[in-house]
Design an enzyme around this catalytic site. Structure first.
Site, PDB file in Angstrom:
ATOM      1  CD  GLU B 121      51.209  38.651  37.607  1.00 25.89           C
ATOM      2  OE1 GLU B 121      49.901  39.276  37.747  1.00 25.89           O
ATOM      3  OE2 GLU B 121      51.982  39.266  38.036  1.00 25.89           O
ATOM      4  NE  ARG B 132      45.730  41.516  32.603  1.00 22.00           N
ATOM      5  CZ  ARG B 132      46.654  41.729  33.390  1.00 22.00           C
ATOM      6  NH1 ARG B 132      47.350  43.031  33.604  1.00 22.00           N
ATOM      7  NH2 ARG B 132      47.172  40.328  34.416  1.00 22.00           N
ATOM      8  NE  ARG B 136      46.134  40.410  37.315  1.00 24.68           N
ATOM      9  CZ  ARG B 136      45.250  41.268  37.112  1.00 24.68           C
ATOM     10  NH1 ARG B 136      44.148  40.969  37.231  1.00 24.68           N
ATOM     11  NH2 ARG B 136      45.428  42.540  36.699  1.00 24.68           N
ATOM     12  CG  HIS B 151      45.414  45.139  41.101  1.00 21.97           C
ATOM     13  ND1 HIS B 151      46.015  46.421  40.811  1.00 21.97           N
ATOM     14  CD2 HIS B 151      46.056  44.484  40.169  1.00 21.97           C
ATOM     15  CE1 HIS B 151      46.794  46.489  39.866  1.00 21.97           C
ATOM     16  NE2 HIS B 151      46.790  45.331  39.103  1.00 21.97           N
TER      17      HIS B 151
END
Lengths: 146, 164
Positions: B121, B132, B136, B151
């Site tokens: 990831e 962050r 992703r 998330h």
């Protein structure tokens, strides 16, 4: 503080290998936090005792691990949050009242502990030192007692 | 975090990423994908809407190789920061966060099941976020790419378009 309590805390403060351990519920969190802070280590702690299902368990763990407010509240997000604990220093995670979720949602609890165990191994592989302590008055098998 | 991809895995992913990056608004055809990514036989074959032979014979409209039944997102629809991350992945880093290139464990089982270590990831920057953020990429060792912006609560498979 009893002699037995002194001994497990002394072993912790003397330095233990990264990993997951079980310990009795004494001393109280504030005394424990102070003792760990005196060593200059970071401590994340809190109770998971009221967690009765996956959602409440994730919520409790996210709060203990200082997850961002908008974190995903799923297992993969918990992995991410645990990995995001500050690196380069000794970090102690103390989970109190673990008998609650261990009894009320054992499968979810097992997943959460496995995620934390994996995280301690990953951290050790990169030179970080993460120790997770499961505290309960009930016996909790499967991990080393401090 | 040092890359732990094998050469073959890197080659697969680099080829897939190169195809995506160079075709942002150009459809990745099945023939192109089969040539550039050299998809190896596996227990879970990527799904396509046509066989290579059919495509070659009939010059049918281009299709995109699929690795899952998940919803798709075209690379054109991704936020601009996503392209920066794809380029980093293609180049093997350097990554801005220590968590990048870490093993994605697929604990929720949303992505197709594979042994642990199949997926890695990567963070996609979120402008203005104090951390962050929630975006992703998860990349499989065969070059399959998944995107999440919540998330890990949901994923979409990244395509070059044309199969949506």
């Amino acid at each position: 503080m009893s002699m037995a309590t002194n001994k497990w805390l002394e072993r912790l403060l003397a330095g233990v290998d990264p990993g997951i351990y079980v310990a009795p519920p004494e001393p109280d969190r504030f005394s424990l936090d102070d003792a760990i802070a005196e060593r200059g280590w970071r401590c994340h702690g809190g109770s998971v005792g009221s967690a009765g299902d996956k959602a409440t368990l994730l919520e409790a763990l996210g709060e203990i691990l200082d997850a961002p407010t908008d974190w995903g509240r799923n297992w993969d997000a918990l992995v991410d949050v645990a990995r995001s604990l500050p690196p380069g220093e000794r970090t102690i995670v103390v989970l109190d009242d673990v008998g609650g979720p261990a009894k009320s949602c054992p499968n979810d609890w097992a997943t959460a502990v496995d995620i934390l165990a994996t995280t301690t191994e990953e951290a050790a592989a990169t030179g970080d030192h993460l120790v997770v302590i499961l505290r309960s008055s009930d016996p909790h098998s499967g991990y080393l007692a401090l | 975090m040092a890359s732990r991809f094998s050469f073959r895995r890197l080659a697969l992913i680099a080829a897939a990423l190169a195809a995506l990056l160079t075709s942002c608004s150009t459809t990745l055809t099945l023939n192109e994908a089969a040539t550039t990514t050299r998809i190896a036989p596996t227990t879970t074959e990527p799904t396509t809407t046509q066989t290579p032979a059919t495509v070659a014979r009939t010059e049918a409209p281009p299709t995109t190789i699929r690795f899952s039944e998940l919803p798709t997102v075209s690379i054109d629809e991704l936020p601009p920061e996503a392209l920066d991350t794809l380029i980093l992945i293609r180049n093997g880093g350097p990554y801005p966060y220590r968590q990048d290139d870490g093993v994605f464990q697929n604990r929720e089982g949303i992505l197709p099941d594979h042994p642990r270590g199949h997926y890695r990831e990567y963070t996609i920057e979120t402008p203005g976020s104090p951390d962050r953020g929630a975006r992703r990429f998860v990349v499989g060792e065969r070059g399959e790419i998944y995107y999440t912006d919540d998330h890990y609560s949901s994923f979409r498979e990244v395509t070059s378009g044309g199969d949506r």
